[in-house]
Design an enzyme around this catalytic site. Structure first.
Site, PDB file in Angstrom:
ATOM      1  N   ASP A 172      21.609  64.517  18.406  1.00 47.40           N
ATOM      2  CA  ASP A 172      22.121  64.850  17.076  1.00 47.40           C
ATOM      3  C   ASP A 172      21.825  66.310  16.740  1.00 47.40           C
ATOM      4  O   ASP A 172      20.976  66.960  17.369  1.00 47.40           O
ATOM      5  CB  ASP A 172      21.498  63.914  16.036  1.00 47.40           C
ATOM      6  CG  ASP A 172      22.404  63.666  14.843  1.00 47.40           C
ATOM      7  OD1 ASP A 172      23.369  64.431  14.645  1.00 47.40           O
ATOM      8  OD2 ASP A 172      22.148  62.698  14.100  1.00 47.40           O
ATOM      9  N   ASP A 218      30.290  60.118  10.727  1.00 48.55           N
ATOM     10  CA  ASP A 218      29.344  59.223  10.060  1.00 48.55           C
ATOM     11  C   ASP A 218      30.063  58.212   9.181  1.00 48.55           C
ATOM     12  O   ASP A 218      29.452  57.232   8.744  1.00 48.55           O
ATOM     13  CB  ASP A 218      28.375  60.037   9.199  1.00 48.55           C
ATOM     14  CG  ASP A 218      27.285  60.704  10.008  1.00 48.55           C
ATOM     15  OD1 ASP A 218      27.127  60.360  11.192  1.00 48.55           O
ATOM     16  OD2 ASP A 218      26.583  61.577   9.460  1.00 48.55           O
TER      17      ASP A 218
END
Length: 714
Positions: free
Chosen positions: A447, A515
């Protein structure tokens, strides 16, 4: 036949792809100029094109302007692709041809400046119908390079031009836009140090008449995961070019002895057959030439984040892993919260040691138990970030991007580590190598949850180089980890889809698309992603409802069907799912594992794009199998359902739907369509499998219940 030839008498190179031709030549001043990009032409026809160069109209309008392979300098007023400045203040490059080399499908053309010891080598490499281009610069003196694009792509003069690209933001990435190309310059860019949620480094151009099935389409994509820009330029003379590369305004590259500069690949593609053919050609290119393991099937994963957040423990994760295995998952991923003082997003980043309060025995027992369940084990990491509240930052505050005497802006309570520093790069490889090796980690969710800020490097003479070096060190680190651990697979994530590009896909196996897991929004996000990137790269999760981003409640079946058109993942709190949902999940995971080769490796046909809130449909075809996905978003006025015309099938064959037992003529499916049988109402969906009928009926897959119905939200 595909290959590269040199027409010595005309100083012209002809690059022949599978179904297109690209040609360039040297003009009388040794400047490399564009000749042709588009339909197949023979060498004699290319020569005919070179003879059509037009004279100047007057002192202000050059009809050949913009044809330079790297536009720059002199009386060339086109947007520059290459800008250099020497120590004495002189600017521009005066080309002097040096030599050439052809190795298979790779062409190198070397030049020097007529006065200064600066060398430029242009590279061209054929990959099917995709042409890769990049440049290398080297010098025996210090040279300031203000701009170094990888290539300038000149398109044929057309009556009009239309531009296709994607825009977006966090949780709304890759929204497809199609607009007329304005006169003047249009710049698409990221100044954030990453690819960004807000744009993606590719454009497609047509003459305004192309459809999903018909028309010429030109595409340009940049293989770079840092700051970038693509510039389209359209003049009153009718010329249109696309130029692009890494970097941004105000950031310079310095080239000198022992400090060469190599630009990232700029890939160009010409296709006929409309936007659908263009996408399929890009997908084939990515699978064949970009992805590290294109032949593999991506596993069905379960990620624990939505179930636990930061509240993780060995026992809690093991219970989730057992439930995930029972549903048919193949990979279990432990997300944030397993390390340092990481009880929230305010602390712990940078301290990559197992939190012994949460995992008293370390991670190894959990990893072993997950493996014993028949699952691979994955872990969330964010190597490029640090919280100021961390042992690492307290020990090394100089390791972050910052300027002297300036505040350090925090986003999400974190700062960006300067991976261009050798000590930071060595530290990152050390802990990642130990983590993967000592624990038997199979998968990393890598990430990167904030863009650059105050991107300085006090004490470094060439601070601007961090903009390029940071990305290159991330590449090198991933490459080194994969070489040291051949079984390791990596997913790229940057707050969702903030770092999705050809450069990142060259060293990762899939990307976290967004997301936002809301199934309705995902139809549009995944539509934009699929314009360039194949479904086998597109991670798509089934999460709980109401969705945490949108607050929308969508039926479980609809959520599954949307996620099943990519790389299926589960992300909900499956310990709280009722038994009916668990049973449905088991059935749909089994169905996905059956159709997975077709979805992840097949050719995509967008049958009804998400241009309104009606029915959306897409189809994948691989060999003698096809899979159709159809989704009704909202029903209006009790409108009758139309048959869905399919694509990519053999009209001379018959196709069996093994779930209904009905056979169809390929010609009829192409000409008249497939009745979907969607029930009335909102959020209805179906998955239809089709297989060519063969004499050996025993080879057909056993029937599975046909999944087409309307569930109650929740």
């Amino acid at each position: 036949m595909a290959g590269i030839s040199f027409l010595a008498g005309h100083r012209t190179w002809v690059l022949t792809g599978d179904s297109c031709t690209y040609a360039l030549r040297l003009d009388s001043a040794d400047v490399p100029v564009h000749v042709h990009w588009g339909p197949m032409l023979s060498a004699a026809e290319v020569v005919e094109v070179t003879e059509k160069t037009l004279p100047w109209w007057d002192g202000f309008n050059d009809p050949n302007e913009g044809l330079g392979e790297l536009a720059e300098g002199g009386t060339r007023y086109w947007p520059p692709a290459l800008q250099v400045r020497f120590a004495d203040g002189a600017r521009g490059l005066e080309w002097r041809y040096r030599d050439r080399a052809i190795t298979g499908t790779h062409l190198r053309i070397a030049f020097t400046d007529r006065h200064y010891p600066l060398s430029v080598t242009l590279h061209y490499r054929l990959r099917g119908d995709v042409l890769e281009r990049w440049a290398e610069l080297s010098a025996d003196i210090d040279v300031e390079v203000l701009r170094a694009d990888s290539a300038t792509w000149a398109l044929p003069v057309s009556e009009d031009y239309r531009l296709s690209h994607v825009t977006g933001r966090w949780a709304a990435e890759t929204q497809l836009r199609r607009t007329p190309v304005p006169h003047g310059e249009t710049v698409f860019a990221s100044r954030r140090g990453i690819t960004s949620h807000h744009a993606n480094p590719w454009v497609m151009v047509d003459d305004g008449t192309a459809t999903e099935r018909h028309g010429e389409v030109y595409g340009v994509a940049l293989a770079w995961s840092g700051s970038w820009r693509l510039t389209t330029a359209r003049s009153p003379t009718g010329r249109l070019t696309v130029s692009g590369g890494f970097g941004q305004d105000g950031v310079a590259h310095r080239v000198g002895p022992g400090r060469p500069l190599t630009t990232p690949v700029s890939a160009g593609l010409y296709t006929t057959g409309g936007f659908g053919a263009a996408s399929r050609a890009w997908h084939a290119y990515v699978r064949r030439y970009v992805l590290p393991h294109p032949g593999e099937l991506r596993p069905v994963l379960y990620n624990s984040w939505e179930a636990t957040g930061f509240d993780v423990s060995e026992d809690g994760q093991l219970v989730l892993a057992e439930r995930a295995a029972a549903l048919g998952a193949e990979l279990f991923v432990l997300d944030d919260g397993w390390f340092g003082a990481r009880t929230g997003d305010h602390a712990g980043l940078g301290d990559w040691v197992v939190n012994r309060d949460r995992f008293p025995r370390g991670l190894k027992p959990l990893v072993t138990a997950v493996h014993e369940l028949g699952l691979r084990f994955g872990l969330w990491v964010e190597p490029e970030m640090v919280n100021p509240d961390s042992d690492l930052y307290r020990a090394h505050p100089e390791w972050v991007l910052h300027h002297a005497h300036r505040r350090r802006s925090e986003l999400r309570h974190q700062l960006v580590l300067n991976f261009a520093r050798p000590d930071v790069a060595a530290w990152a490889h050390g802990w990642l190598d130990r983590l993967v090796g000592e624990h038997g980690i199979d998968f990393l969710k890598w990430d990167m949850n904030r863009p650059f800020g105050e991107a300085g490097w006090p004490g470094e003479a060439d601070q601007d180089r961090l903009w390029v070096e940071h990305t290159r060190v991330v590449y090198a680190l991933m490459d080194r980890l994969r070489a040291g651990h051949p079984g390791l697979r990596i997913e790229s994530c940057a707050g969702g889809g903030g770092r999705v590009d050809l450069g990142m896909l060259a060293r990762t196996d899939q990307v976290w698309t967004s997301d936002n897991t809301d199934a309705l929004d995902r139809l549009r996000i995944q539509h934009g992603h699929g314009q360039l990137y194949p479904a086998g790269t597109m991670a798509a999760w089934v999460t709980d409802t109401p969705n945490f981003v949108t607050g929308r409640s969508v039926p479980l079946r609809f959520r599954f069907h949307v996620a099943m058109s990519g790389v299926l993942g589960l992300g909900g709190d499956i310990l709280r799912w009722p038994e009916a949902d668990l049973a449905l999940a088991r059935e749909l995971v089994a169905l996905y594992r059956d159709i997975r080769p077709v979805v992840q490796h097949g050719a995509l046909y967008r049958l009804r794009p998400p241009v309104d809130d009606g029915v959306v449909a897409l189809q994948y075809v691989l060999g003698d199998r096809a899979v159709v996905f159809a989704y009704r978003q909202a029903a209006h006025f009790n409108a009758p359902e139309r048959p869905l015309r399919l694509d990519g099938l053999d009209p001379a064959q018959r196709y069996l739907d093994p779930d209904s037992g009905i056979t169809h003529s390929g010609a009829v499916l192409l000409a008249r369509g497939l009745p979907l049988g969607l029930p009335t109402g909102d959020f209805a969906s179906t998955v239809v499998r089709l297989e060519q009928i063969r004499s050996d009926l025993s080879a057909l897959h056993s029937p599975i219940q046909r999944y087409s119905c309307l569930d109650t939200p929740g």
